[in-house]
Design an enzyme around this catalytic site. Structure first.
Site, PDB file in Angstrom:
ATOM      1  CG  HIS A   1      -8.924   2.920 -22.723  1.00 44.47           C
ATOM      2  ND1 HIS A   1      -8.125   2.104 -21.941  1.00 44.47           N
ATOM      3  CD2 HIS A   1      -9.994   3.265 -21.946  1.00 44.47           C
ATOM      4  CE1 HIS A   1      -8.690   1.974 -20.746  1.00 44.47           C
ATOM      5  NE2 HIS A   1      -9.811   2.665 -20.722  1.00 44.47           N
TER       6      HIS A   1
ATOM      7  CG  ASP B   1      -1.888   1.166   1.229  1.00 45.63           C
ATOM      8  OD1 ASP B   1      -1.754   2.063   0.357  1.00 45.63           O
ATOM      9  OD2 ASP B   1      -2.775   1.207   2.095  1.00 45.63           O
TER      10      ASP B   1
ATOM     11  CG  ASP C   1      -2.869  -0.313 -24.987  1.00 46.41           C
ATOM     12  OD1 ASP C   1      -2.811   0.929 -25.012  1.00 46.41           O
ATOM     13  OD2 ASP C   1      -3.827  -0.938 -24.498  1.00 46.41           O
TER      14      ASP C   1
END
Length: 393
Positions: A138, A72, A168
């Site tokens: 995207h 975390d 990508d």
């Protein structure tokens, strides 16, 4: 581990596709990759269907050969753990929006102060600078803004959503690996690391290798179906009588002659690429008419023995079984705990020295947390405290 990249140790903070595909290539080539994930914010690829024995097939593939730790990063103790790790791991790969890693305390400047040899690869949609640097996006958006979609498709139906994520992978993943390895080579000379700024839009834009050169030098704007290689010529796909498809790339005269003879129209070979666009469309209609006279299997038999740049369009199941891909060992049997191996796409890069066989599929979140902390010298008691405080998982 062995392999050409066995000297590299990579901390991978990336998720989804671009970064994980890049670190998959690195891991396959021998790099030690430690994937750092959030214990509470799941990588969505983990739940992407289809699943094999409860595990997303995409995740199992993209994250093979990598260890995993869950931290975390909003907790100071986790940030200190990362700072310990970069004393040994000399490469960081991250995919957050610009400034996020800085806010967490693990940005490039903070980590290079600990390890000046650090290579820090940042993969984003639009890069670390510019008015779009903080904008969401995207693959389809990057291809659209880079201009690639403007001449990929048909005039009557418009641009095509590609079956693969070109920006990508060709943009983020492959250019990311190229930039990373270039920085490694320079570090061998200078002893210094650096940040590598990879914009998927930039890299997609660079793929205008031919059309971009024509526009910038000559002002020729590419459009759908107006070029030799985008549907503006006979270089195209043709439907067979039973609804399957063949690819025809017989650009050179010697290939065109073989192709036209094979379809029973030798007189068409003289028309080639020298004709006007409207004449090219007429030629395509002639070729299409011939393909519609026979079924896919018949045409496949006709062209199997010809060296004419004509190949059947295979579905994925057929491609997997094709003798060329079989001969190239492009399918790997990857071990997994408590079950039979999983079939995956193998590393496509071949070395005369060979590569190690894949070690395992992608692992559960934090699968190696205890192991990694123990390697850093943490006691069992301290590891238990960090788990209790939800610093690690």
């Amino acid at each position: 581990m062995s392999g050409p990249l066995s000297s590299l140790k990579v901390l991978d903070f990336s998720t989804l596709l671009p970064g994980p595909f890049a670190s998959l290539l690195l891991a396959d080539m021998g790099a030690e990759v430690l994937r750092v994930e959030s214990p509470s914010r799941m990588d969505l690829v983990r739940v992407l269907p289809p699943h094999d024995q409860g595990v997303a097939a995409s995740h199992a593939y993209l994250n093979r050969n990598k260890r995993g730790i869950a931290l975390d990063l909003k907790k100071p103790e986790a940030v200190e753990l990362v700072k310990q790790l970069v004393q040994d791991y000399d490469i960081v790969l991250e995919q957050f929006r610009p400034g996020v890693m800085d806010k967490l305390g693990v940005g490039y400047e903070a980590l290079r102060a600990i390890n000046p040899k650090l290579i820090y690869v940042s993969i984003t949609g639009y890069g670390q600078t510019g008015p779009y640097k903080d904008r969401a996006g995207h693959d389809i958006n990057y291809l659209a803004l880079a201009g690639l979609a403007s001449y990929t498709g048909r005039r009557d139906t418009g641009p095509l959503p590609l079956g693969i994520q070109a920006a990508d992978i060709a943009g983020g993943s492959l250019h990311g690996v190229i930039g990373l390895l270039a920085a490694v080579v320079q570090r061998q000379v200078t002893g210094q690391g650096q940040q590598v700024d990879i914009s998927m839009t930039d890299c997609a834009f660079s793929l205008h290798a031919m059309s971009g050169a024509g526009y910038l030098a000559c002002g020729v704007e590419p459009e759908m179906e107006n070029q030799a290689l985008n549907g503006g010529s006979f270089y195209d796909y043709y439907r067979t009588r039973d609804g399957r498809w063949f690819s025809v790339g017989s650009l050179e005269p010697q290939f065109m002659q073989q192709f036209c003879a094979a379809i029973g129209r030798p007189e068409l070979s003289a028309r080639g690429l020298s004709m006007k666009p409207e004449d090219q469309q007429a030629l395509k209609r002639e070729i299409q008419m011939e393909f519609e006279r026979r079924d896919f299997a018949e045409w496949r038999e006709v062209f199997a023995a010809l060296d004419a740049c004509v190949e059947p369009m295979l579905n994925l199941a057929e491609a997997v079984e094709h003798p060329q891909l079989q001969a190239r060992d492009l399918i790997a049997e990857v071990p997994r705990e408590g079950a039979a191996p999983q079939r995956q796409i193998a590393c496509p890069i071949k070395f005369s020295g060979g590569l190690d066989a894949p070690r395992h599929i992608g692992v559960k979140v934090g699968a190696h947390t205890d192991q990694v902390l123990a390697e850093l010298g943490y006691s069992d008691e301290r590891i238990a405290e960090l788990r209790a405080g939800k610093v690690v998982a």
